[in-house]
Design a protein around this motif. Structure first.
Motif, PDB file in Angstrom:
ATOM      1  N   PRO A 190      13.220   0.510   5.681  1.00 38.30           N
ATOM      2  CA  PRO A 190      11.868   0.383   6.230  1.00 38.30           C
ATOM      3  C   PRO A 190      10.997  -0.576   5.420  1.00 38.30           C
ATOM      4  O   PRO A 190      11.301  -0.904   4.264  1.00 38.30           O
ATOM      5  CB  PRO A 190      11.310   1.813   6.143  1.00 38.30           C
ATOM      6  CG  PRO A 190      12.477   2.702   5.930  1.00 38.30           C
ATOM      7  CD  PRO A 190      13.541   1.875   5.289  1.00 38.30           C
ATOM      8  N   ALA A 191       9.877  -0.999   6.012  1.00 36.35           N
ATOM      9  CA  ALA A 191       8.968  -1.981   5.398  1.00 36.35           C
ATOM     10  C   ALA A 191       8.443  -1.543   4.037  1.00 36.35           C
ATOM     11  O   ALA A 191       8.104  -2.384   3.211  1.00 36.35           O
ATOM     12  CB  ALA A 191       7.804  -2.282   6.338  1.00 36.35           C
ATOM     13  N   GLY A 192       8.380  -0.252   3.796  1.00 36.98           N
ATOM     14  CA  GLY A 192       7.935   0.219   2.491  1.00 36.98           C
ATOM     15  C   GLY A 192       8.817  -0.267   1.361  1.00 36.98           C
ATOM     16  O   GLY A 192       8.393  -0.301   0.206  1.00 36.98           O
ATOM     17  N   LYS A 222       9.077   9.292   5.320  1.00 32.29           N
ATOM     18  CA  LYS A 222       7.817   9.042   6.035  1.00 32.29           C
ATOM     19  C   LYS A 222       6.972   8.007   5.308  1.00 32.29           C
ATOM     20  O   LYS A 222       6.386   7.126   5.921  1.00 32.29           O
ATOM     21  CB  LYS A 222       7.031  10.341   6.223  1.00 32.29           C
ATOM     22  CG  LYS A 222       7.592  11.239   7.281  1.00 32.29           C
ATOM     23  CD  LYS A 222       6.731  12.464   7.485  1.00 32.29           C
ATOM     24  CE  LYS A 222       7.357  13.378   8.522  1.00 32.29           C
ATOM     25  NZ  LYS A 222       6.577  14.592   8.718  1.00 32.29           N
ATOM     26  N   GLN A 223       6.933   8.120   4.005  1.00 32.13           N
ATOM     27  CA  GLN A 223       6.143   7.164   3.223  1.00 32.13           C
ATOM     28  C   GLN A 223       6.732   5.763   3.346  1.00 32.13           C
ATOM     29  O   GLN A 223       6.018   4.790   3.536  1.00 32.13           O
ATOM     30  CB  GLN A 223       6.102   7.599   1.765  1.00 32.13           C
ATOM     31  CG  GLN A 223       5.168   6.759   0.939  1.00 32.13           C
ATOM     32  CD  GLN A 223       4.695   7.541  -0.253  1.00 32.13           C
ATOM     33  OE1 GLN A 223       4.233   8.664  -0.137  1.00 32.13           O
ATOM     34  NE2 GLN A 223       4.797   6.942  -1.405  1.00 32.13           N
ATOM     35  N   ALA A 224       8.030   5.655   3.228  1.00 37.70           N
ATOM     36  CA  ALA A 224       8.684   4.342   3.320  1.00 37.70           C
ATOM     37  C   ALA A 224       8.456   3.709   4.691  1.00 37.70           C
ATOM     38  O   ALA A 224       8.378   2.488   4.810  1.00 37.70           O
ATOM     39  CB  ALA A 224      10.169   4.475   3.036  1.00 37.70           C
ATOM     40  N   GLU A 225       8.347   4.532   5.713  1.00 39.44           N
ATOM     41  CA  GLU A 225       8.152   4.009   7.064  1.00 39.44           C
ATOM     42  C   GLU A 225       6.689   3.698   7.363  1.00 39.44           C
ATOM     43  O   GLU A 225       6.400   2.844   8.188  1.00 39.44           O
ATOM     44  CB  GLU A 225       8.715   5.000   8.083  1.00 39.44           C
ATOM     45  CG  GLU A 225      10.233   5.100   8.007  1.00 39.44           C
ATOM     46  CD  GLU A 225      10.823   6.204   8.876  1.00 39.44           C
ATOM     47  OE1 GLU A 225      10.069   7.079   9.354  1.00 39.44           O
ATOM     48  OE2 GLU A 225      12.062   6.189   9.048  1.00 39.44           O
ATOM     49  N   ARG A 226       5.766   4.367   6.721  1.00 36.22           N
ATOM     50  CA  ARG A 226       4.330   4.154   6.984  1.00 36.22           C
ATOM     51  C   ARG A 226       3.724   3.029   6.157  1.00 36.22           C
ATOM     52  O   ARG A 226       2.700   2.473   6.521  1.00 36.22           O
ATOM     53  CB  ARG A 226       3.556   5.440   6.706  1.00 36.22           C
ATOM     54  CG  ARG A 226       3.830   6.535   7.684  1.00 36.22           C
ATOM     55  CD  ARG A 226       3.033   7.775   7.336  1.00 36.22           C
ATOM     56  NE  ARG A 226       3.340   8.837   8.271  1.00 36.22           N
ATOM     57  CZ  ARG A 226       3.106  10.106   8.049  1.00 36.22           C
ATOM     58  NH1 ARG A 226       2.549  10.479   6.905  1.00 36.22           N
ATOM     59  NH2 ARG A 226       3.410  11.009   8.944  1.00 36.22           N
ATOM     60  N   LEU A 230       0.817  -0.316   0.854  1.00 35.25           N
ATOM     61  CA  LEU A 230      -0.379   0.026   1.628  1.00 35.25           C
ATOM     62  C   LEU A 230      -0.013   0.745   2.911  1.00 35.25           C
ATOM     63  O   LEU A 230       0.938   0.360   3.596  1.00 35.25           O
ATOM     64  CB  LEU A 230      -1.158  -1.238   2.001  1.00 35.25           C
ATOM     65  CG  LEU A 230      -1.690  -2.102   0.877  1.00 35.25           C
ATOM     66  CD1 LEU A 230      -2.349  -3.355   1.455  1.00 35.25           C
ATOM     67  CD2 LEU A 230      -2.671  -1.328   0.017  1.00 35.25           C
ATOM     68  N   GLU A 231      -0.799   1.749   3.229  1.00 32.75           N
ATOM     69  CA  GLU A 231      -0.747   2.372   4.547  1.00 32.75           C
ATOM     70  C   GLU A 231      -2.054   2.005   5.233  1.00 32.75           C
ATOM     71  O   GLU A 231      -3.126   2.176   4.658  1.00 32.75           O
ATOM     72  CB  GLU A 231      -0.612   3.891   4.446  1.00 32.75           C
ATOM     73  CG  GLU A 231      -0.561   4.561   5.803  1.00 32.75           C
ATOM     74  CD  GLU A 231      -0.458   6.079   5.730  1.00 32.75           C
ATOM     75  OE1 GLU A 231      -0.235   6.690   6.779  1.00 32.75           O
ATOM     76  OE2 GLU A 231      -0.619   6.641   4.632  1.00 32.75           O
TER      77      GLU A 231
END
Length: 184
Positions: free
Chosen positions: A36-38, A123-127, A152-153
């Motif tokens: 993911p983008a994170g 969830k953090q890595a995806e957000r 950043l979220e």
């Protein structure tokens, strides 16, 4: 001991609640993985670690266990609230990355333990979206003078909902900057 042929230590997997990076995963494997983008900040750091030969053989576990203040992987992993999984013949345990590296060349590993994985909340890595930059005396094969990672979220309208900022090479251990995060 070369553990590069132990599949369980080298795998990069996505589980329901976390992304698991085996401690034996190489930098080239991390860059190529569909993460993911994170993880963009970690991938940017991976591209800065040594030469392509080092990226093909060097591992995330080796980078963390070396516990250098200039370890490029630490700031991006701190911004993702990474944990490490440690194993011995008798038990497994997890620690926050911030509790694993104790100082220059010092970790929380006991003599009978090895680092087996880096764990990042899915969830953090995806957000989050993330980035990494470092300052050095030249472009490649350089030990960092200073580095920063930001994750950043954002809200639907583009405002910053949460910011995680970490620096490395600026103290004995890379660290998050909670006052900067709060200001953002």
């Amino acid at each position: 001991i070369d553990v590069s042929r132990v599949p369980e230590l080298c795998a990069i997997t996505t589980e329901p609640d976390l992304v698991r990076l085996g401690a034996g995963a190489t930098w080239s494997e991390i860059v190529a993985a569909p993460l993911p983008a994170g993880f963009d900040g970690l991938k940017a750091a991976a591209r800065e670690i040594g030469s392509i030969q080092i990226q093909n053989r060097g591992t995330i576990g080796g980078n963390l266990c070396n516990a250098s203040p200039a370890a490029d992987s630490v700031p991006p992993l701190l911004t993702l609230d990474a944990r490490v999984e440690i194993a011995s013949p008798f038990r497994r345990r997890q620690l926050a990355l911030s509790e694993f590296i104790l100082g220059n060349r010092r970790t929380a590993l006991e003599p009978d333990e090895i680092l087996i994985a880096v764990l990042v909340p899915r969830k953090q890595a995806e957000r989050f979206t993330s980035h990494f930059i470092k300052l050095g005396a030249r472009r490649y094969l350089v030990i960092s003078i200073a580095m920063i990672a930001v994750a950043l979220e954002r809200t639907a309208d583009g405002a910053i909902a949460r910011a995680h900022v970490a620096v490395g090479s600026c103290s004995a251990v890379a660290q998050r900057l909670p006052e900067v995060e709060a200001a953002l």
